[in-house]
Structures are given as structure tokens and as C-alpha cells.
Write a protein that holds these residues in place. Structure first.
Motif, PDB file in Angstrom:
ATOM      1  N   GLU A   1       0.835  -1.194   0.000  1.00 17.18           N
ATOM      2  CA  GLU A   1       0.000   0.000   0.000  1.00 17.18           C
ATOM      3  C   GLU A   1       0.871   1.245   0.000  1.00 17.18           C
ATOM      4  OE1 GLU A   1      -3.077  -0.046   2.964  1.00 17.18           O
ATOM      5  OE2 GLU A   1      -4.201  -1.550   1.833  1.00 17.18           O
ATOM      6  N   ALA A   2       0.511   2.188  -0.874  1.00 13.47           N
ATOM      7  CA  ALA A   2       1.229   3.456  -0.930  1.00 13.47           C
ATOM      8  C   ALA A   2       0.182   4.553  -0.836  1.00 13.47           C
ATOM      9  CB  ALA A   2       2.010   3.571  -2.238  1.00 13.47           C
ATOM     10  N   ASP A   3       0.481   5.625  -0.081  1.00 16.30           N
ATOM     11  CA  ASP A   3      -0.537   6.665   0.023  1.00 16.30           C
ATOM     12  C   ASP A   3      -0.123   7.950  -0.679  1.00 16.30           C
ATOM     13  OD1 ASP A   3       1.371   7.293   1.868  1.00 16.30           O
ATOM     14  OD2 ASP A   3       0.008   7.673   3.522  1.00 16.30           O
ATOM     15  N   GLY A   4       0.872   7.841  -1.575  1.00 15.34           N
ATOM     16  CA  GLY A   4       1.268   9.007  -2.348  1.00 15.34           C
ATOM     17  C   GLY A   4       2.653   8.797  -2.913  1.00 15.34           C
ATOM     18  N   ILE A   5       3.259   9.891  -3.383  1.00 18.71           N
ATOM     19  CA  ILE A   5       4.644   9.806  -3.842  1.00 18.71           C
ATOM     20  C   ILE A   5       5.471  10.826  -3.057  1.00 18.71           C
ATOM     21  CG2 ILE A   5       3.901   9.109  -6.155  1.00 18.71           C
ATOM     22  CD1 ILE A   5       4.876  11.961  -7.090  1.00 18.71           C
ATOM     23  N   VAL A   6       6.791  10.636  -3.091  1.00 13.19           N
ATOM     24  CA  VAL A   6       7.699  11.587  -2.443  1.00 13.19           C
ATOM     25  C   VAL A   6       8.632  12.129  -3.508  1.00 13.19           C
ATOM     26  CG1 VAL A   6       9.480  11.892  -0.689  1.00 13.19           C
ATOM     27  CG2 VAL A   6       7.614  10.283  -0.298  1.00 13.19           C
ATOM     28  N   ILE A   7       8.822  13.443  -3.513  1.00 10.15           N
ATOM     29  CA  ILE A   7       9.751  14.057  -4.459  1.00 10.15           C
ATOM     30  C   ILE A   7      10.898  14.655  -3.654  1.00 10.15           C
ATOM     31  CG2 ILE A   7      10.019  15.789  -6.288  1.00 10.15           C
ATOM     32  CD1 ILE A   7       6.569  15.173  -5.717  1.00 10.15           C
ATOM     33  N   LYS A   8      12.142  14.283  -4.029  1.00  7.25           N
ATOM     34  CA  LYS A   8      13.314  14.759  -3.290  1.00  7.25           C
ATOM     35  C   LYS A   8      14.285  15.462  -4.219  1.00  7.25           C
ATOM     36  CE  LYS A   8      13.193  10.917  -0.002  1.00  7.25           C
ATOM     37  NZ  LYS A   8      13.746   9.602   0.343  1.00  7.25           N
ATOM     38  N   VAL A   9      14.920  16.523  -3.725  1.00 11.90           N
ATOM     39  CA  VAL A   9      16.015  17.158  -4.453  1.00 11.90           C
ATOM     40  C   VAL A   9      17.164  16.151  -4.492  1.00 11.90           C
ATOM     41  CG1 VAL A   9      17.762  18.976  -4.290  1.00 11.90           C
ATOM     42  CG2 VAL A   9      15.346  19.505  -3.863  1.00 11.90           C
ATOM     43  N   ASN A  10      17.742  15.926  -5.664  1.00 14.42           N
ATOM     44  CA  ASN A  10      18.713  14.847  -5.824  1.00 14.42           C
ATOM     45  C   ASN A  10      20.069  15.157  -5.184  1.00 14.42           C
ATOM     46  OD1 ASN A  10      19.686  12.376  -6.656  1.00 14.42           O
ATOM     47  ND2 ASN A  10      20.174  13.077  -8.734  1.00 14.42           N
ATOM     48  N   SER A  11      20.540  16.386  -5.346  1.00 17.70           N
ATOM     49  CA  SER A  11      21.887  16.702  -4.866  1.00 17.70           C
ATOM     50  C   SER A  11      21.919  16.851  -3.347  1.00 17.70           C
ATOM     51  CB  SER A  11      22.369  18.007  -5.518  1.00 17.70           C
ATOM     52  OG  SER A  11      23.260  18.668  -4.654  1.00 17.70           O
ATOM     53  N   THR A  12      22.836  16.122  -2.695  1.00 13.89           N
ATOM     54  CA  THR A  12      22.899  16.162  -1.235  1.00 13.89           C
ATOM     55  C   THR A  12      23.372  17.526  -0.746  1.00 13.89           C
ATOM     56  OG1 THR A  12      23.922  14.026  -1.663  1.00 13.89           O
ATOM     57  CG2 THR A  12      23.348  14.500   0.568  1.00 13.89           C
ATOM     58  N   SER A  13      24.269  18.175  -1.502  1.00 14.13           N
ATOM     59  CA  SER A  13      24.735  19.479  -1.025  1.00 14.13           C
ATOM     60  C   SER A  13      23.610  20.511  -1.149  1.00 14.13           C
ATOM     61  CB  SER A  13      25.990  19.922  -1.781  1.00 14.13           C
ATOM     62  OG  SER A  13      25.690  20.056  -3.150  1.00 14.13           O
ATOM     63  N   LEU A  14      22.798  20.379  -2.206  1.00 12.89           N
ATOM     64  CA  LEU A  14      21.652  21.293  -2.305  1.00 12.89           C
ATOM     65  C   LEU A  14      20.629  20.995  -1.207  1.00 12.89           C
ATOM     66  CD1 LEU A  14      21.022  21.685  -6.159  1.00 12.89           C
ATOM     67  CD2 LEU A  14      22.329  23.149  -4.614  1.00 12.89           C
ATOM     68  N   GLN A  15      20.487  19.729  -0.863  1.00  8.17           N
ATOM     69  CA  GLN A  15      19.597  19.375   0.254  1.00  8.17           C
ATOM     70  C   GLN A  15      20.043  20.096   1.514  1.00  8.17           C
ATOM     71  OE1 GLN A  15      19.527  15.127   0.852  1.00  8.17           O
ATOM     72  NE2 GLN A  15      18.387  14.708  -1.024  1.00  8.17           N
ATOM     73  N   GLN A  16      21.370  20.078   1.733  1.00  8.22           N
ATOM     74  CA  GLN A  16      21.884  20.729   2.938  1.00  8.22           C
ATOM     75  C   GLN A  16      21.660  22.230   2.890  1.00  8.22           C
ATOM     76  OE1 GLN A  16      25.826  19.125   3.079  1.00  8.22           O
ATOM     77  NE2 GLN A  16      25.079  17.238   4.010  1.00  8.22           N
ATOM     78  N   ARG A  17      21.813  22.807   1.685  1.00 10.51           N
ATOM     79  CA  ARG A  17      21.583  24.250   1.557  1.00 10.51           C
ATOM     80  C   ARG A  17      20.135  24.595   1.883  1.00 10.51           C
ATOM     81  NH1 ARG A  17      23.705  26.706  -3.990  1.00 10.51           N
ATOM     82  NH2 ARG A  17      22.099  28.290  -3.744  1.00 10.51           N
ATOM     83  N   LEU A  18      19.224  23.713   1.477  1.00 11.67           N
ATOM     84  CA  LEU A  18      17.799  23.982   1.717  1.00 11.67           C
ATOM     85  C   LEU A  18      17.443  23.777   3.188  1.00 11.67           C
ATOM     86  CD1 LEU A  18      16.448  22.287  -1.486  1.00 11.67           C
ATOM     87  CD2 LEU A  18      16.101  24.683  -0.871  1.00 11.67           C
ATOM     88  N   GLY A  19      18.066  22.803   3.819  1.00 10.15           N
ATOM     89  CA  GLY A  19      17.826  22.564   5.250  1.00 10.15           C
ATOM     90  C   GLY A  19      16.399  22.179   5.549  1.00 10.15           C
ATOM     91  N   SER A  20      16.009  22.404   6.801  1.00 11.41           N
ATOM     92  CA  SER A  20      14.652  22.046   7.168  1.00 11.41           C
ATOM     93  C   SER A  20      14.036  23.175   7.961  1.00 11.41           C
ATOM     94  CB  SER A  20      14.639  20.761   7.992  1.00 11.41           C
ATOM     95  OG  SER A  20      15.410  20.953   9.156  1.00 11.41           O
ATOM     96  N   VAL A  21      12.730  23.185   7.998  1.00  8.60           N
ATOM     97  CA  VAL A  21      12.031  24.174   8.802  1.00  8.60           C
ATOM     98  C   VAL A  21      11.121  23.406   9.756  1.00  8.60           C
ATOM     99  CG1 VAL A  21      10.385  24.488   6.914  1.00  8.60           C
ATOM    100  CG2 VAL A  21      10.449  26.146   8.790  1.00  8.60           C
ATOM    101  N   GLY A  22      11.364  23.607  11.064  1.00 12.12           N
ATOM    102  CA  GLY A  22      10.588  22.883  12.070  1.00 12.12           C
ATOM    103  C   GLY A  22      10.771  21.398  11.895  1.00 12.12           C
TER     104      GLY A  22
END
Ligand SMILES: [Zn+2]
Length: 672
Positions: free
Chosen positions: A286-307
């Protein structure tokens, strides 16, 4: 009058926020801790969205522990707790194309035009876990818990064969991998099939089955469950892009999801979503949707997280599966514990390939809140759940002939007055002799995890009840061959079978007996804890509410329900008759006297610095000791804290050994 309006409005909003929080906390607990959700994920999302919106518009009503600001529920107390080195975040959600585009726009803006590609994955409906490897060995596995701390479920995770226990020699020295533990549709169907055959309660859906299996205290049980895992995250010395990390993890022996896809622009994410939405029922889990992720790990780090949410990933949820039909009537079922459960009787309708004829309505409040009336056309939904829900009435289709549901004031089975306590939404029949409850209790009593009386199936249980041969479960042990032969259509062999399995149930351990009694909120684990703490039924009956509350895993609900259960004469009489029949009412450990402190009486006095007194007493009892409130000839040891008073003098007079707190601590540490 006009001047008062805005104040009133603010008051209403504050009230609504408080109610939403209570509601969400309640459902959070049902979902994360009890694995028994009452509402669909879609309904939960709606509550959370409303709370988030209100908190955003009215920051003055925000409190630090609002459920909108945390990630799930606290870990169960039975497992060790594990602090995540890096918090396990949960994903933000979008529900439509516009939401997806808004997320993408924000990402592009924050990256100031830096080019990026994305990885699309299924949002599997399972349980997120963290796996830690050191020097190629799997050393620790944990649930997400509240994101910061989870439960240590290493032993259970080791039972999942798709988790490698040893990595190739060239693996990073230290590697954390995260993934989703799940049960496939096929595995789930077979699991529930087996449970039905064994007359065990069925799991509501694969996610609950997976969660329940992972949280088994006995990992041998876990090992028998068809658990699987797909990993989607790694931390350690890894490739610089997510997509390659996945391939690398695969080469290390991990299972990754075969349906993931690398895409170069956001419109392909929409295509990916549409494709899998169409095929969602055909996916092997069972899947309840899809997940979209930024591919580059360094860009992921630049984006960070909020809360609680990373900015570099988003979940794009599938809509729940819905249909409309007519609500023909509302039936009342009386549960084993006397709860009156309203059940919706529906005109049969197909929802996502399954014909639905009834739906759970929970309680009067729920029906009133949704304004569901008998005769309404209603929206029915299955969202990852096998138990269908009524989402809402279609009020535009009302004709005026609909009627408002009212909970009956008398039990539909025994006609006793129904009580609704202030702190819960359920109405209950309190008549201990109510046949509905008796019959339900009988079914529970003979079930496999309780007394395991296999010679009594559902139809025989019903017949025994209807003929009044069994009015309460103790009657079982006094049945004669002659009485049974009077029951319609019962073959000689079945009679022998029933009597033999009743006899055999006398060997069931005390913990199973305690569970079989059907005390509200006392499940198998609680029964185990009680048996370990008190050793026998007399100790449990005599336990005060405070003594019960001093036990780690017992909260006010359980304590309250136990005290009121043992206050009823009928129940005490039933227990006495069970005992006289030879049913076990004490633990084998107690009988053999093999607990280290069995036979010793401790009295505690004075102010203790290192323990809460109740705590020390419970720990002593767990080791087999008894604890007295006054010093007598029977007392073996007096533990004296500061300002001990007259008990110390009396102990010295009687020549009873006096222990310090340090001594007590040493004794407890030696044997625990
Ligand atoms: Zn009743």
C-alpha cells in the motif's frame, strides 16, 4: 452587544484550537502508540491542516507542545529508548498539482537558480526505521518515535531478512540507513487469513500489522510476520547525489524500491504521480502518495529544514478512495466491555473494488460532529484502511425525511440503563450480567491468546450462552457431559473435545488467565507486568490505585478500570469459582518460590532520598518480597531513611535488621 462580538469570536477560535489539539493528540496516540486508528489518514490530515492554519493566523494561541509542532508520539516504555544522532524528520504534504508547484517554486527560489534534478519515490505506508552499522556490522535499529528519540527494536529488525546484518568490507566505517518497514498486500492477506483461522483478532491494515509486529516484545513473534523493508536514505561516506546513494546502498545489499525514478523537471513528477495513482491498487504494497526529493545532497543541505519538515522533499498524497451511498440505519453492537458501538448500515457500494455494507461510526459525538442522519446519502472512504469510514453526509441531497440518531438510553440487549461517563465519548451498559457482554467475554475468554479453549468455537459459545448453561466464564469449568449432550446437534466427539480443552486450559499460565478475564484496558502486556509485579490474584485484587500507578507502564485508565473491576462482587465471585475449579491464579514463579526475595518482608520508613517510596515497594515486590506498613514480628528488614521515627525504635526493640538506603539499593541492584 455589537462591541462584544470580536471578543466572542476570539474566544471561539481559542476553543476550537484547544479542541483540535486534544483531538489530534488523541488520534496521534491511537495511531502511533496503540496502532488502532479510529479515523482515516485523510480525516487526520484535515484536522492537522485546520490547526496549522489557525495557529498561523493566531500565533497568540500557539503553545510549545502543540501537536502541530512535533513529529508523532512518545515511544512505548517497554523498549529501550534511542536518541537519533540526526533527527528523523517527517515530510510536509501537498494534495494537488498547485501545491506541488508552490513547493517547487520555493525550492528554486531558495537555490537561486542552481540547477537540480529530483528523485520520485513511492510513499510506502509502513513504519520508518533507522539502522546503524559500525565496522560493517548492524549494531542498532530504532523506530522513528518522536523524531528525536525512538525505541530500540534491534532484535526485531534482525528478524527481517531483507536487512543485511553484515555489509561488504568496503562499506563506510559508520553508516546509518533509513527505510520503511512494511507488509506486502499478499503477506497481509495471508497473515489475516491465518489469524482468522486461529480466531485471533484481525489487523485493520498492513501498516498496523507491520507496526504491531515490529513492537512485539518477543522477537520470535516478529520473525513469523512477513515484514520487509525498502531503504531510502543513507548517512556516512556516500555519493554526493541521492540517486547514486540509492544505487550504492543496493550494491551494499540493501533493498531499495524498484519503482523509484530520476527526473529532470517537475512536470515529470506530475506524470509519475498520475501513473502510480492509476495503478495504486496494483502496487504490491500500500502506498498513500509519492515523495519528491532534491537529488543533490549538497543542495539538500543548503535547503535545510524548517521545524519538523525538510525543505528539500515533499509528499504528494493520493486522494482517499471514496464513494457515495445511502445510510440505511444505525445499529448498536454491545461490546465485551459493555460499550455501545454504533455501526452504520449502508446500501452496499463498491469502494476501490471492495463492496462495503457497513462502517464504524465510533460514538455519538462523532456522529453529531459530522451531522450524519439516518437516511442520508453519505461519502464513504477507504484510505489504506480495511475498515471503511463515513466522511460526511451529502447535505444537498437531503429530502427532510432523514432522522437524527440518538444513542439509546437502555442497552439494546439487556435493557439496563446506559451510562455515559464525562471523560469519554462512549456509552456503556454497566450490567455485569448483560448477555451481550457475557457472550463477548466468553468468546474472548476461550480465544487462543487467552485460555486457548479450542474445543469451543463461536457457534458452541453462542449455544452455551443461549441455553444459559454458561452465564459467566466460570460456568465453563462446571459443565458436565450430560449438560453438553443436551445442546442441540452436538456430536459426542465435540463434547469430548470441548471438555478436554476446558480441562487443558487449567494449565494456562496466570498471565493468560488475567488477560482472559477481560478487564478493560488490560491487554496481554499489561497482564504480564501485573503478574511479574504481584505474583498472584490476591495481590492484584488488593493493589490500591496508587500502587498500580507506581508501575511504569500503568496509567490512570488501567488503574481505574482494574480497581472498579475488582470492586464488583460478581467479578470476585467469578474469580473464586475459577480458582476453585483449578484455574491458575498465581504465577509459576511464585509457586516455586524462586524469586530472590520470596518470603522476606520489608518495611520502609522515614524520608527516602534515592527512591520514591512507592517505587521502592514495587521493585521489592517484583523480586518476590512483601512490603508491610508497620513493624511486626514478621518483618525481616526495616529500611530507614531520614527522620525514621517510632518504627526504627520498634525494629531495634524487636531485633529486626535495619538497612540504609544504600543497602536497599545494593539489594535491588544485585537481583534486578
Ligand atoms: Zn446490556
Amino acid at each position: 452587544m455589537l462591541g462584544k462580538r470580536p471578543m466572542q469570536d476570539m474566544f471561539d477560535i481559542q476553543n476550537r484550537v484547544a479542541r483540535l489539539r486534544d483531538n489530534i493528540n488523541y488520534h496521534n496516540h491511537r495511531y502511533h502508540v496503540l496502532d488502532a486508528p479510529e479515523i482515516s489518514d485523510g480525516e487526520y490530515d484535515l484536522l492537522m491542516q485546520e490547526l496549522q492554519a489557525l495557529e498561523k493566523d493566531h500565533p497568540e494561541f500557539v503553545i510549545p507542545d502543540s501537536p502541530a509542532r512535533r513529529v508523532g508520539a512518545a515511544p512505548l516504555e517497554a523498549f529501550g529508548s534511542v536518541e537519533h544522532e540526526v533527527p528523523m524528520l517527517s515530510l510536509g504534504n501537498v494534495f494537488d498539482h498547485d501545491g506541488l508547484l508552490a513547493w517547487h517554486k520555493r525550492v528554486v527560489g531558495l537555490l537561486e537558480g542552481a540547477p537540480t534534478d529530483f528523485v520520485c519515490e513511492h510513499k510506502m505506508d509502513g513504519l520508518a526505521v533507522s539502522l546503524l552499522y559500525e565496522n560493517t556490522r548492524f549494531i542498532r535499529g530504532a523506530t522513528r518515535g518522536n523524531g528525536l528519540r525512538g525505541e530500540d527494536i534491534t532484535q526485531n529488525l534482525k528478524t527481517i531478512s531483507s536487512i543485511p546484518l553484515l555489509l561488504p568490507k568496503d562499506a563506510p566505517d559508520r553508516l546509518e540507513v533509513r527505510g520503511e518497514v512494511y507488509i506486502s498486500r499478499v503477506g497481509f492477506a495471508k497473515l489475516n487469513d491465518d489469524r482468522a483461522k486461529a480466531e485471533q483478532p484481525l489487523f485493520a491494515n498492513p501498516r498496523n500489522a507491520a507496526a504491531g509486529s515490529l513492537r512485539q516484545l518477543d522477537s520470535r513473534v516478529t520473525a513469523k510476520r512477513p515484514l520487509d523493508i525498502c531503504v531510502y536514505f543513507g548517512r556516512g561516506q556516500l555519493p554526493a547525489v541521492h540517486w547514486e546513494t540509492l544505487q550504492y546502498l543496493k550494491s551494499m545489499g540493501f533493498k531499495i524500491n524498484p519503482h523509484s525514478s530520476l527526473i529532470s523537471n517537475i512536470s515529470e513528477a506530475q506524470d509519475y504521480y498520475n501513473r502510480w495513482l492509476e495503478q495504486r491498487e496494483d502496487i504490491e504494497y500500500e502506498a498513500d502518495g509519492i515523495v519528491i526529493k532534491v537529488n543533490s545532497t549538497s543542495l539538500q543541505q543548503r535547503l535545510g529544514s524548517v521545524g519538523r519538515e525538510p525543505r528539500w522533499a515533499i509528499a504528494f498524497k493520493f486522494p482517499p478512495i471514496q464513494a457515495t451511498t445511502r445510510l440505511l440505519d444505525i445499529d448498536i453492537q454491545v461490546g465485551r466491555t459493555g460499550s455501545l458501538n454504533p455501526i452504520a448500515v449502508l446500501e452496499p457500494v463498491s469502494v476501490g473494488g471492495v463492496v462495503i455494507k457497513s462502517a464504524a461510526l465510533h460514538n455519538q459525538d462523532d456522529i453529531a460532529r459530522k451531522d450524519i442522519r439516518i437516511g442520508d446519502i453519505v461519502v464513504v472512504q477507504r484510505a489504506g484502511d480495511v475498515i471503511p469510514q463515513i466522511v460526511a453526509p451529502v447535505t444537498s441531497k437531503r429530502t427532510g425525511a432523514e432522522s437524527v440518531f440518538k444513542m439509546p438510553e437502555h442497552c439494546p440487549v439487556c435493557d439496563s440503563a446506559v451510562i455515559r461517563s464525562e471523560d469519554e465519548a462512549m456509552s456503556r451498559c454497566l450490567n455485569a450480567n448483560c448477555p451481550a457482554q457475557g457472550y463477548e467475554l466468553l468468546k474472548h475468554f476461550v480465544s487462543r491468546n487467552a485460555m486457548d479453549i479450542r474445543g469451543i468455537g463461536k457457534s458452541l459459545a453462542q449455544a452455551l450462552f443461549e441455553t444459559e448453561l454458561v452465564r459467566d466464564v466460570a460456568d465453563l469449568y462446571y459443565l458436565t457431559e450430560e449438560q453438553l449432550s443436551g445442546v442441540e446437534r452436538l456430536a459426542e466427539k465435540s463434547i469430548a473435545n470441548a471438555l478436554a480443552s476446558i480441562e487443558k486450559s487449567k494449565e494456562r499460565p496466570f498471565a493468560s488467565v488475567l488477560f482472559a478475564l477481560g478487564i478493560r484496558h488490560v491487554g496481554e502486556e499489561t497482564a504480564d507486568v501485573l503478574v511479574k509485579t504481584f505474583g498472584n490474584i490476591d495481590g492484584i485484587i488488593a493493589a490500591s490505585e496508587d500502587e498500580l500507578l507506581a508501575i511504569d507502564s500503568i496509567g490512570p485508565k488501567i488503574a481505574d478500570s482494574m480497581v472498579s473491576f475488582f470492586m464488583q462482587d460478581d467479578n470476585l465471585m467469578m474469580i473464586e469459582r475459577l480458582r476453585q475449579a483449578g484455574v491458575k491464579m498465581e504465577s509459576d514463579a511464585g509457586q516455586q518460590g524462586d524469586l530472590p526475595l520470596t518470603g522476606q518482608e520489608y518495611v520502609l520508613t522515614g524520608r527516602l532520598e534515592m527512591f520514591a517510596r512507592k517505587d521502592a515497594q514495587v521493585r521489592l515486590k517484583k523480586l518476590g518480597a512483601s512490603t508491610g506498613s508497620s513493624v511486626t514480628q514478621k518483618t525481616n528488614y526495616l529500611v530507614a531513611g531520614a527522620d525514621p521515627g517510632s518504627k526504627l525504635a520498634k525494629a531495634q526493640k524487636l531485633g529486626i535488621e535495619v538497612l540504609s538506603e544504600d543497602d536497599l539499593l545494593r539489594i535491588l541492584n544485585r537481583y534486578e
